[in-house]
Scaffold this motif. Structure first.
Motif, mmCIF file in Angstrom:
data_model
loop_
_atom_site.group_PDB
_atom_site.id
_atom_site.type_symbol
_atom_site.label_atom_id
_atom_site.label_comp_id
_atom_site.label_asym_id
_atom_site.label_seq_id
_atom_site.Cartn_x
_atom_site.Cartn_y
_atom_site.Cartn_z
ATOM 1 N N GLN A 87 13.732 -7.002 -5.407
ATOM 2 C CA GLN A 87 12.462 -6.687 -5.194
ATOM 3 C C GLN A 87 12.298 -7.387 -3.774
ATOM 4 O OE1 GLN A 87 8.782 -6.503 -7.864
ATOM 5 N NE2 GLN A 87 10.193 -8.078 -8.833
ATOM 6 N N GLY A 88 12.542 -8.375 -3.156
ATOM 7 C CA GLY A 88 12.264 -8.925 -1.862
ATOM 8 C C GLY A 88 13.217 -8.088 -0.873
ATOM 9 N N GLN A 90 13.405 -4.975 -1.307
ATOM 10 C CA GLN A 90 12.869 -3.602 -1.402
ATOM 11 C C GLN A 90 11.404 -3.673 -0.614
ATOM 12 O OE1 GLN A 90 11.994 -2.203 -5.100
ATOM 13 N NE2 GLN A 90 14.069 -1.193 -5.432
ATOM 14 N N GLU A 91 10.707 -4.881 -0.654
ATOM 15 C CA GLU A 91 9.662 -5.131 -0.073
ATOM 16 C C GLU A 91 9.839 -5.232 1.510
ATOM 17 O OE1 GLU A 91 6.875 -8.284 -1.040
ATOM 18 O OE2 GLU A 91 7.338 -8.282 -3.361
ATOM 19 N N PHE A 94 10.350 -1.605 2.537
ATOM 20 C CA PHE A 94 8.964 -1.000 2.403
ATOM 21 C C PHE A 94 8.357 -1.184 3.755
ATOM 22 C CE2 PHE A 94 4.678 0.268 1.065
ATOM 23 C CZ PHE A 94 4.999 1.356 0.230
ATOM 24 N N LEU A 95 8.293 -2.781 4.277
ATOM 25 C CA LEU A 95 7.350 -3.072 5.254
ATOM 26 C C LEU A 95 8.116 -2.303 6.614
ATOM 27 C CD1 LEU A 95 6.986 -6.818 4.636
ATOM 28 C CD2 LEU A 95 5.218 -5.116 4.690
ATOM 29 N N GLY A 101 12.278 3.718 -0.732
ATOM 30 C CA GLY A 101 12.467 2.613 -1.910
ATOM 31 C C GLY A 101 12.903 3.265 -3.308
ATOM 32 N N THR A 292 5.499 -10.463 -9.664
ATOM 33 C CA THR A 292 4.860 -9.986 -8.706
ATOM 34 C C THR A 292 4.943 -8.354 -8.456
ATOM 35 O OG1 THR A 292 5.045 -11.847 -7.288
ATOM 36 C CG2 THR A 292 4.247 -9.919 -6.081
ATOM 37 N N SER A 294 5.571 -4.916 -6.986
ATOM 38 C CA SER A 294 6.099 -4.556 -5.958
ATOM 39 C C SER A 294 5.131 -3.463 -5.121
ATOM 40 C CB SER A 294 7.541 -3.957 -6.247
ATOM 41 O OG SER A 294 7.427 -2.581 -6.740
ATOM 42 N N PRO A 295 5.418 -3.092 -3.891
ATOM 43 C CA PRO A 295 4.862 -2.167 -3.171
ATOM 44 C C PRO A 295 5.083 -0.852 -3.907
ATOM 45 C CG PRO A 295 5.827 -3.461 -1.663
ATOM 46 C CD PRO A 295 6.355 -3.966 -3.019
ATOM 47 N N GLN A 298 2.953 -0.450 -6.960
ATOM 48 C CA GLN A 298 1.474 -0.349 -6.573
ATOM 49 C C GLN A 298 1.308 1.147 -6.075
ATOM 50 O OE1 GLN A 298 -0.041 -3.385 -3.794
ATOM 51 N NE2 GLN A 298 1.599 -4.691 -4.606
#
Length: 315
Positions: A87-88, A90-91, A94-95, A101, A292, A294-295, A298
Motif C-alpha cells: 500500500q505504501g 501504491q500511495e 498515486f502521489l 494503480g 489505512t 488507500s487512495p 477512496q
C-alpha cells in the motif's frame, strides 16, 4: 527479546517472505520453486529465523510443513507487513501519478451483474489507467477471509447483519437493495397489472440452491407469504445464467432490484407487480478496521457513492 539485538538488525524481509511462501505452499520444495531458490536455501532461511527468534516456526510432517502457534502469529503479522508495504508503494505511485494503480475487489455475484460495472465505468472515466482486479466472493462462506488474508482491498456486496468486533472490519453502507420478481418481456405474465406470489406457484421458477444464503432468503419470502417453496426446474447461484434463461425462456425468478436498475436489462425483462414481504438488504463496502484506506479504495468509495446516488449518470 530485544528488538535491536534480535529483530531490528537480523530479521530480514526476505526471510519473512520465504516463511510466508512455505506456509502458503505447504512444502519447502513448492516454495523454493515459486521463489526461484534452491530448497536448501529455503530451509536455511527458515532455520536462521528460528535460531534468531529462539522459537520453532514450523512443524515438519510427512505431508509437508505446518506453522506452529508461533509461526501462525508471525505469518499473520507478516501478511500485514507486506500489505502495508504494498500500500505504501501504491500511495507513492498515486502521489506521483494519480491516474495509476491496482485495486482488488471481492464482489458478490449480484453486484457483479448489476451496480459494480457502473462503478467501474465511473472509475475508468476518471482514472483510465487504474487496473481493477475483481474476484467473486461468496459472502456467507468467506467470513471476511479474503480481507483478513489481504488478498483483496475491499469486499463489495450485501452485508449480512453487523459484523462482530472480533472480525476486525468496518462497513460503509451504500444503498438498500430489494428483491423483485422478474420475467422476460415475452412471458405471458409480462404485462400483468395485478399478481400475488400465490398466482406464480405453478410457474417455472429459477431459484438459488436451498443450501446457500440466497436460497434461504428465497424460502423465507414464500414462507412469510404463507406458501410452500415451489418446484424449480432450475437451481443456480449464477445470476448471469438466470438472466440468460429469463430472456430466452418462460421462467420466473427473484433478482436483486439493483441488477435491473444498473444492469441495463429494462428492455429485456419485466418486473411483475407482486408485493413481497419487506426485507432489509443493505449493500456496502467492507474493509479492514485497522487498515489505512488507500487512495484507490477512496476512489472506489467516491465513485460508488456517485453511482448509487445518481444512477442515470452512469451512461
Amino acid at each position: 527479546m530485544q528488538w535491536n539485538e534480535r529483530i531490528g538488525r537480523r530479521l530480514k524481509l526476505r526471510d519473512l517472505h520465504v516463511l510466508l511462501a512455505v506456509v502458503q505452499r505447504g512444502t519447502m520444495a513448492r516454495a523454493a520453486n515459486e521463489l526461484a531458490m534452491s530448497q536448501p536455501a529455503v530451509s536455511k532461511a527458515i532455520a536462521d529465523m528460528e535460531r534468531e527468534l529462539g522459537i520453532r516456526l514450523l512443524d515438519r510432517t510427512p505431508r509437508g510443513v505446518e506453522p506452529t502457534n508461533y509461526g501462525r502469529v508471525l505469518v499473520k503479522r507478516g501478511l500485514a507487513i507486506f500489505d502495508e508495504l504494498r500500500q505504501g508503494v501504491q500511495e507513492l505511485e498515486f502521489l506521483a501519478d494519480p491516474s495509476v494503480g491496482e485495486l482488488r475487489i471481492g464482489s458478490s455475484e449480484g453486484m457483479a451483474a448489476g451496480v459494480l460495472p457502473a462503478i467501474i465505468r465511473e472509475i475508468s472515466r476518471r482514472h483510465p489507467r487504474i487496473v481493477i482486479n475483481v474476484a467473486q466472493a461468496l459472502f456467507a462462506t468467506t467470513q471476511y477471509r479474503d480481507l483478513q488474508e489481504r488478498s483483496v482491498d475491499l469486499l463489495f456486496g450485501r452485508v449480512f447483519g453487523s459484523p462482530p468486533p472480533e472480525e476486525g472490519v468496518v462497513v460503509e453502507k451504500l444503498f438498500d437493495d430489494h428483491v423483485v420478481v422478474v420475467v422476460g418481456k415475452h412471458h405471458p405474465l409480462a404485462r400483468s397489472r395485478r399478481l400475488t406470489l400465490a398466482d406464480l406457484a405453478e410457474q417455472r421458477w429459477i431459484l438459488p440452491p436451498p443450501s446457500n444464503e440466497a436460497g434461504r432468503l428465497a424460502a423465507e419470502i414464500f414462507i412469510s407469504s404463507g406458501l410452500k417453496l415451489p418446484h424449480a426446474p432450475v437451481t443456480t447461484i449464477s445470476i448471469h445464467l438466470a438472466l440468460r434463461l429469463l430472456v430466452s425462456e418462460r421462467f420466473v425468478a427473484f433478482l436483486p432490484g439493483s441488477v435491473l436498475r444498473f444492469g441495463g436489462y429494462e428492455r429485456m425483462l419485466s418486473v411483475l407487480p407482486v408485493k413481497l414481504p419487506v426485507q432489509q438488504r443493505p449493500v456496502g463496502a467492507i474493509m479492514l478496521k485497522d487498515r489505512t484506506l488507500s487512495p484507490l479504495v477512496q476512489v472506489f468509495l467516491e465513485c460508488a457513492r456517485q453511482t448509487v446516488d445518481h444512477p442515470r449518470a452512469r451512461n
